[in-house]
Design an enzyme around this catalytic site. Structure first.
Site, PDB file in Angstrom:
ATOM      1  N   ASP A  46       0.828  -1.204   0.000  1.00 27.62           N
ATOM      2  CA  ASP A  46       0.000   0.000   0.000  1.00 27.62           C
ATOM      3  C   ASP A  46       0.862   1.254   0.000  1.00 27.62           C
ATOM      4  OD1 ASP A  46      -2.812   1.277   0.613  1.00 27.62           O
ATOM      5  OD2 ASP A  46      -1.390   2.218   1.988  1.00 27.62           O
ATOM      6  N   TYR A  81       2.488  10.468  -0.420  1.00 21.77           N
ATOM      7  CA  TYR A  81       3.537  10.083   0.515  1.00 21.77           C
ATOM      8  C   TYR A  81       4.882  10.576  -0.008  1.00 21.77           C
ATOM      9  CZ  TYR A  81       0.049   6.824   2.482  1.00 21.77           C
ATOM     10  OH  TYR A  81      -1.073   6.264   3.042  1.00 21.77           O
ATOM     11  N   TRP A 128      -5.095   1.030   8.606  1.00 17.32           N
ATOM     12  CA  TRP A 128      -3.788   1.637   8.842  1.00 17.32           C
ATOM     13  C   TRP A 128      -3.638   1.948  10.333  1.00 17.32           C
ATOM     14  CZ3 TRP A 128      -3.167   6.852  10.450  1.00 17.32           C
ATOM     15  CH2 TRP A 128      -4.275   7.689  10.295  1.00 17.32           C
ATOM     16  N   SER A 129      -2.391   2.023  10.759  1.00 16.60           N
ATOM     17  CA  SER A 129      -2.030   2.302  12.156  1.00 16.60           C
ATOM     18  C   SER A 129      -2.540   1.266  13.154  1.00 16.60           C
ATOM     19  CB  SER A 129      -2.534   3.700  12.562  1.00 16.60           C
ATOM     20  OG  SER A 129      -1.982   4.102  13.787  1.00 16.60           O
ATOM     21  N   PRO A 130      -2.358  -0.033  12.879  1.00 15.01           N
ATOM     22  CA  PRO A 130      -2.814  -1.040  13.850  1.00 15.01           C
ATOM     23  C   PRO A 130      -2.047  -0.988  15.167  1.00 15.01           C
ATOM     24  CG  PRO A 130      -1.489  -2.079  12.134  1.00 15.01           C
ATOM     25  CD  PRO A 130      -1.739  -0.670  11.689  1.00 15.01           C
ATOM     26  N   ALA A 153      -0.971   1.997  16.403  1.00 14.99           N
ATOM     27  CA  ALA A 153      -1.080   3.397  16.832  1.00 14.99           C
ATOM     28  C   ALA A 153       0.236   4.141  16.671  1.00 14.99           C
ATOM     29  CB  ALA A 153      -1.584   3.485  18.274  1.00 14.99           C
ATOM     30  N   LYS A 159       7.110   1.254  23.283  1.00 16.08           N
ATOM     31  CA  LYS A 159       8.399   1.966  23.265  1.00 16.08           C
ATOM     32  C   LYS A 159       8.323   3.355  23.886  1.00 16.08           C
ATOM     33  CE  LYS A 159       8.572   2.718  18.488  1.00 16.08           C
ATOM     34  NZ  LYS A 159       9.364   3.066  17.305  1.00 16.08           N
ATOM     35  N   GLN A 188      11.359  -5.404  12.091  1.00 17.97           N
ATOM     36  CA  GLN A 188      10.010  -4.990  12.472  1.00 17.97           C
ATOM     37  C   GLN A 188       8.967  -5.731  11.637  1.00 17.97           C
ATOM     38  OE1 GLN A 188      10.656  -0.779  11.779  1.00 17.97           O
ATOM     39  NE2 GLN A 188      10.706  -0.357  13.973  1.00 17.97           N
ATOM     40  N   GLU A 242       8.755  -9.323  12.954  1.00 19.39           N
ATOM     41  CA  GLU A 242       8.042  -9.416  14.233  1.00 19.39           C
ATOM     42  C   GLU A 242       6.533  -9.326  14.027  1.00 19.39           C
ATOM     43  OE1 GLU A 242       7.359  -7.020  18.453  1.00 19.39           O
ATOM     44  OE2 GLU A 242       8.902  -6.316  17.059  1.00 19.39           O
TER      45      GLU A 242
END
Length: 332
Positions: free
Chosen positions: A49, A54, A205-207, A209, A216, A292, A295
């Site tokens: 996506d 962007y 989007w932003s699962p 946050a 972190k 990332q 994971e």
């Protein structure tokens, strides 16, 4: 990797999508961006996506180069149109026919492909008749340059209007792309039921946050150097700011033992939580490092039991945003 159908369409997408908002073309150097793309492909991700806005079109170019040489038929490439791009002329924005057609062709050139699988209206345009917007999308579908049509951050009423026109025009209107996570649940009351009725899925989007649900960011502590919260140039700092209140960060800390009991990292718990919603076809992850990606894909196939889902709600009860009025589009 596991896969889900997008709405009532025949298009299958990977449960995890790779997205490059705030990273490619701005926050992350191209070599590192390509390493993340390779990690996504190695993990079985097939859905990618992006959007023309962007990094002011640079992200599409980086993604196009990163996917060069891959079998096109094995990928689902998704992009969007709405926000201002280029020098900012009066027709360099919105969902008028001129901007849609020119933006679509420019996106295809940057992505290095003859077609995109999913072309999305990045927001709703209050200044243009919806009939003009949907007719332009229909023409792109009939030209073979777009296979399916979707939207992003449209309200339930806007989705219903778009779906009615799509049926009239006989084009596949299949998805909405909203922000959705444990903390931000504004789609649940109205958007999800309307989407289910109209045959659309959510591509979320932003699962995590914008990283807050990774744990972190700690209450009372300085922001980690180089994190999204310090990215003033790329816009990350503004987007994440609503989640950086101490009461939110304290609540997120209380999720840590729940994740450990489930054998998951906090990020994996967050992604798995999003995928429990049956109307969600895919969760978009971004990455600045390949690890990332690796994971987050471990959340695929994880089922959170009812007790754990209730415990999450209990720990976050005071900081969950549910107000559907937060789904809104700007007026130019």
């Amino acid at each position: 990797m596991e896969f889900r159908r997008l709405g009532r369409s025949g298009l299958t997408v990977s449960e995890i999508s790779y997205g490059n908002w705030l990273t490619h073309g701005s926050q992350v150097e191209e070599e590192q961006a390509h390493a993340c793309i390779r990690a996504a492909l190695d993990a079985g991700i097939t859905t990618f996506d992006t959007a023309d806005v962007y990094a002011n079109t640079a992200a599409e170019s980086v993604l196009g180069r990163g996917l060069a040489g891959q079998r096109r038929e094995s990928l689902e490439i998704c992009t969007k149109v709405f926000w201002p791009t280029g020098p900012g002329g009066p027709n360099d924005k919105g969902l008028g026919r001129k901007h849609i057609m020119e933006s679509a062709h420019a996106s295809l050139r940057r992505l290095g492909t003859d077609y995109v699988d999913l072309y999305q209206a990045h927001r709703f345009d209050h200044t243009v008749p919806l009939e003009e917007t949907m007719t332009a999308f229909a023409d792109l579908v009939r030209q073979g340059k777009v296979l399916y049509v979707g939207v992003s951050e449209w309200s339930a009423e806007q989705i219903a209007r778009g779906a009615a026109l799509a049926r009239e025009l006989k084009i596949p209107f299949v998805s909405n792309q909203p922000q959705y996570n444990m903390l931000w649940r504004v789609i649940e009351e109205q958007v999800v039921p309307t989407s289910e009725r109209e045959g659309l899925s959510q591509i979320v989007w932003s699962p995590i946050a914008q990283g807050v649900l990774t744990g972190k960011y700690r209450p009372g502590q300085a922001l980690p150097e180089g994190s999204r919260a310090t990215d003033e140039k790329g816009g990350g700092a503004k987007t994440i700011s609503r989640f950086l209140r101490d009461e939110v960060l304290t609540s997120v800390e209380r999720l840590r033992p729940l994740a450990e009991q489930a054998g998951l990292s906090l990020a994996q718990l967050a992604v798995a939580w999003v995928l429990q919603n049956g109307n969600v076809a895919s969760a978009i992850i971004g990455a600045s490092r390949p690890e990332q990606v690796r994971e987050n894909v471990e959340a695929v196939g994880v089922r959170l039991d009812d007790d754990l889902m209730r415990a999450i709600d209990t720990e976050l009860a005071d900081v969950i945003e549910r107000d559907p009025s937060h789904t809104r589009s700007p007026v130019f």
